[in-house]
Every structure is written in C-alpha cells, then in structure tokens.
Design a protein around this motif. Structure first.
Motif, PDB file in Angstrom:
ATOM      1  N   SER A  16      62.030 -23.804   6.992  1.00 41.35           N
ATOM      2  CA  SER A  16      62.018 -25.237   6.708  1.00 41.35           C
ATOM      3  C   SER A  16      63.370 -25.698   6.198  1.00 41.35           C
ATOM      4  O   SER A  16      64.040 -24.980   5.454  1.00 41.35           O
ATOM      5  CB  SER A  16      60.957 -25.534   5.659  1.00 41.35           C
ATOM      6  OG  SER A  16      59.692 -25.219   6.170  1.00 41.35           O
ATOM      7  N   ASN A  70      51.632 -23.230   7.238  1.00 49.23           N
ATOM      8  CA  ASN A  70      52.682 -23.112   8.255  1.00 49.23           C
ATOM      9  C   ASN A  70      52.668 -21.773   8.979  1.00 49.23           C
ATOM     10  O   ASN A  70      53.668 -21.398   9.598  1.00 49.23           O
ATOM     11  CB  ASN A  70      54.065 -23.322   7.606  1.00 49.23           C
ATOM     12  CG  ASN A  70      54.321 -24.783   7.275  1.00 49.23           C
ATOM     13  OD1 ASN A  70      53.773 -25.680   7.928  1.00 49.23           O
ATOM     14  ND2 ASN A  70      55.141 -25.037   6.272  1.00 49.23           N
ATOM     15  N   ARG A  98      53.937 -21.437  12.590  1.00 41.89           N
ATOM     16  CA  ARG A  98      55.369 -21.650  12.895  1.00 41.89           C
ATOM     17  C   ARG A  98      56.155 -20.429  12.435  1.00 41.89           C
ATOM     18  O   ARG A  98      56.908 -20.474  11.460  1.00 41.89           O
ATOM     19  CB  ARG A  98      55.847 -22.924  12.201  1.00 41.89           C
ATOM     20  CG  ARG A  98      55.095 -24.158  12.678  1.00 41.89           C
ATOM     21  CD  ARG A  98      55.268 -25.313  11.725  1.00 41.89           C
ATOM     22  NE  ARG A  98      56.678 -25.666  11.546  1.00 41.89           N
ATOM     23  CZ  ARG A  98      57.141 -26.357  10.512  1.00 41.89           C
ATOM     24  NH1 ARG A  98      56.310 -26.730   9.558  1.00 41.89           N
ATOM     25  NH2 ARG A  98      58.412 -26.647  10.415  1.00 41.89           N
ATOM     26  N   ASP A 105      57.186 -21.829   4.258  1.00 41.95           N
ATOM     27  CA  ASP A 105      57.361 -21.291   5.603  1.00 41.95           C
ATOM     28  C   ASP A 105      57.028 -19.799   5.570  1.00 41.95           C
ATOM     29  O   ASP A 105      56.775 -19.214   4.511  1.00 41.95           O
ATOM     30  CB  ASP A 105      58.773 -21.590   6.140  1.00 41.95           C
ATOM     31  CG  ASP A 105      59.878 -21.091   5.233  1.00 41.95           C
ATOM     32  OD1 ASP A 105      59.661 -20.102   4.504  1.00 41.95           O
ATOM     33  OD2 ASP A 105      60.971 -21.683   5.243  1.00 41.95           O
ATOM     34  N   SER A 142      58.663 -29.987   5.220  1.00 40.05           N
ATOM     35  CA  SER A 142      57.279 -29.661   4.854  1.00 40.05           C
ATOM     36  C   SER A 142      57.101 -29.467   3.337  1.00 40.05           C
ATOM     37  O   SER A 142      58.012 -29.039   2.637  1.00 40.05           O
ATOM     38  CB  SER A 142      56.866 -28.380   5.581  1.00 40.05           C
ATOM     39  OG  SER A 142      55.577 -27.982   5.178  1.00 40.05           O
TER      40      SER A 142
END
Ligand SMILES: [Zn+2]
Ligand SMILES: [Zn+2]
Length: 421
Positions: free
Chosen positions: A203, A195, A198, A373, A369
């Motif tokens: 998340s 991730n 992002r 994160d 997810s």
C-alpha cells in the motif's frame, strides 16, 4: 477456553468474536454487515443479547459501523468498552446521523446515541478483567482513529485479536515495537485479512499520499476533497498539506467539531493534531468553517480565490452548485479520497449516489487503504510467532491465508463454529 467467530470468517464487516472461559464471555465487536453484503443474519447470542449477561463484556476495536453497528442489540445490563477519543468521535457522528431525513435510519442512530451514554472507555494498555478473562488494548493505526488490537488472556492462553489495522499510516511506527513488547507468548492470532487477495500490492503510505496532495494543492487553487468525516489522520494530513502549499483549509462545522475533539485530546502528544482553529492572518492553513448553502459569501470568496483552498466535501446535492461554479476553471480539482469499492458497479457496496456525484470528475482517486497489506500481515505473524495458529476473520478470501503464509498454521473456522482450545 472456547473461541467462536459468530460472523466474519468469510466476509468483511459485521464481525463478532466471542472468547469464553468458565462461563465468562468476552465479545469483540458487534457490527452491521457492509451495505449491500449478502444477508448473513446473526443467531441470538447467549450472554450478549439474551440469557445471563452478568459474566459478559463487549469490547469495540474501533468505531466503524461494521464493528459497532449492532451495539443497541447488546443487553443494556452488560459493560461495553471503547477508546475514549473513539467514543467522542462516534457520539459526534451518530448525533449528526440522528437528524437525517429517513425516519428509520435516524431512529437507529438516536438509539445508538442513547446507548453511547452508558459506554465505558479504556486507555491503551489498561488491563480489564471479566472473571477469569483479561483484555488489554494495544493502540494501532487504522482509518478509524483511536483503534485497538486486544490481547485476551484466560486459562493460561493468550490470544491476539488484531481488529482492523495497517502498517502504512502516520501512526504505524509503533506497530512492531508494541507487538514485540506486549504480544509475547501468543498462542493464537485472530487476524483481519481485508487485503489478502492483493498478494503483490504494497500500500501507498499516508506520507506518500500526502506528498501527492501537496503537489496537487500547489498545482491547483480550488481543491475539493471527498473524504470520510472520521478518517482522522487523512483529514489532518490534508490540513498540513494545505499549510505546505500555502492554501486555506475549509470544512463544515460538523467536520470542525470532530477535528476539535481530536485536537483537544491529542495535541499534547503530537503537533500533528495541534491546529490553530482561530483564523490567523497567514493564509497557509487558515481555518474556515462553511455551512449550507455552501456558498463563499462577501469578502470570503475573493480571499479564498486569491490564496486557493482545500475544501473537504461530502457527496451532497447542496454542494453541486459550488462545484459547478469552479468546474470549468483549469485551477479546479476534485479528489476522491475514499475506498474505490463504493464506485465499482460490480461491488456489493456500490453507492449510486456517490458514483453519480463523482462521475463528472475522472482521474480523481487519491486514497490508500486503511487495512494491512500482505507484507505487513506477514511481518506481524513472523514477529508474534503464534504457537498454535492464525484464525482469519474480516476477509473475503480466508482460503488465501494458507497459500500466502505457507509457514504458518492457519485455522479456518466457519461462522458460529465453537473452537475449543
Ligand atoms: Zn472493518
Ligand atoms: Zn475499520
């Protein structure tokens, strides 16, 4: 000590890591590339699939195909390890896949089932020694159950290999206490970065997602949820959401078998996995198995319709008539509780069959997810404080690591580059 990422410095999935010391070799994961990924063939791997394997061992972080898919190519003479419950779930999954109609695919899975018979298991924190290298598994939360990080020690160096993990699952509470207790004096972290692109997204937690499901289940009576059969905590979460919303829970017998494995092995540790599989009279969470042709027959249909239900489904042609029966009702909802990438035509993992199955049901995304994160990665790195650096793997943007974590030393390797430490 030599660290080699044979594959995975620049892609998600298909990762293979090797740590070598004085001729002894520990391999971590031996996975297939994700479907549709640009072909990046592995070269022959000495000590894994040819040459002397008497000083080698292979460890799996978890049972996802992008980590275990090539296990049958590992020499049959070397020890292979995975978590105990992970092995049972994988065996159940692969035994089922061994019967799919495509003979090439089913052949592969039959071979995996055979190979699984010889695999050894480990317990969390059980230190396993291969010559001068030791490997200690640390339990982590991931969308695969019974997943692990590994601490690998040799030559007075300590490496933390994260595998796939996250900080927003039901069982993530232990992540930082575990790292503070066991991941001390770490020299290098080999870290997943699924991730990393992002950067601003935190998340949704599994708890928040469960609350959304409870709201849906209260609102709608006929709930169909498309979810991976091995995303265990999601599945148990749906079961508990059904209890709260006073709905019945319906799945097929393969899914029930997977749930029973987890329940048998873990109900003594957590009531979360303690399910009453016997059909009790209370409709809240009452457990039903339904198999092909996926029709609710006889008394079952009026019972389920009266109380409402959450039914776990797969993108299966045989299920379409059942969905069609309910699709015009305002009490009907289909939820897609899997990775959105499979539905994204611009993504290499795009699945036409999944897309066509789910297309009639817009606004059905109900997922979070399985991977850490950026904030979780940052906290892991700040907690562990690796002395010499972080090696990104399992990421499509390794170049982002240094931008996102400017205070850490990031060591970017190429696939197959031998990094001597
Ligand atoms: Zn993975
Ligand atoms: Zn995974």
């Amino acid at each position: 000590m030599k660290i080699t990422i044979h594959r995975g410095t620049n892609q998600i999935g298909g990762c293979v890591t090797e740590i070598e010391s004085n001729g002894y070799r520990v391999f971590i994961d031996y996975g297939e590339q994700l479907p549709g990924a640009p072909v990046n063939e592995l070269k022959p791997l000495e000590g894994l699939n040819y040459g002397d394997v008497s000083k080698s061992a292979l460890f799996f972080t978890h049972y996802h195909g992008d980590h275990i898919g090539k296990m049958t190519e590992a020499s049959a003479d070397m020890p292979v390890y995975i978590g105990k419950t992970a092995l049972e779930i994988l065996n159940c999954l692969e035994s089922r896949l061994a019967y799919i109609p495509d003979p090439i695919e089913s052949g592969k899975h039959k071979q995996i089932v055979e190979r699984l018979k010889t695999i050894k298991t480990f317990e969390p924190l059980q230190k396993i020694t291969i010559g001068g290298i030791s490997v200690t598994p640390l339990f982590v939360d991931h969308s695969a159950f019974d997943a692990y990080m590994f601490i690998v020690e040799a030559d007075n160096l300590r490496i933390l290999h994260t595998g796939d993990f996250r900080g927003h699952g039901f069982r993530s509470k232990g992540l930082f206490p575990t790292l503070r207790t066991y991941a001390r004096n770490i020299d290098y972290i080999i870290s997943e970065g699924s991730n990393i692109q992002r950067t601003d997204a935190t998340s949704k937690t599994e708890q928040e997602l469960q609350r959304d499901f409870i709201n849906d289940f209260r609102k709608y009576k006929y709930n169909f949820v498309l979810v991976s059969s091995t995303n265990i905590d999601r599945i148990f979460s749906l079961y508990h959401a059904a209890i709260v919303a006073k709905r019945c829970f319906v799945c097929d017998s393969y899914q029930a078998e997977i749930m029973k494995i987890v329940s048998e092995n873990h109900k003594q540790y957590s009531s979360f996995y303690n399910i009453d599989f016997e059909q009790k009279s209370d409709p809240a969470g009452r457990f039903f198995e339904i198999n092909r042709p996926f029709s609710f027959n006889g008394n079952l249909k009026p019972y389920l319709e009266r109380h409402g239900f959450c039914m776990l489904i797969r993108a299966n042609e045989a299920l379409k008539p059942l969905l069609a029966q309910y699709s015009t009702s305002t009490d009907f909802k289909v939820s897609y509780s899997m990775w959105k990438g499979y539905l994204d035509k611009s993504n290499s993992a795009f699945s036409p069959s999944l897309y066509n199955f789910i297309m009639p049901y817009p606004d059905c995304d109900m997922h979070t997810s399985g991977h850490a994160d950026v904030e979780t990665l940052r906290t892991v790195f700040d907690t562990v404080k690796p002395k010499h650096g972080i090696i990104p793997i399992h990421t499509e943007a390794p170049e982002n690591f240094q931008k996102v974590f400017p205070n850490q030393k990031i060591i970017r390797l190429r696939d197959r580059q031998v990094y001597e430490v």
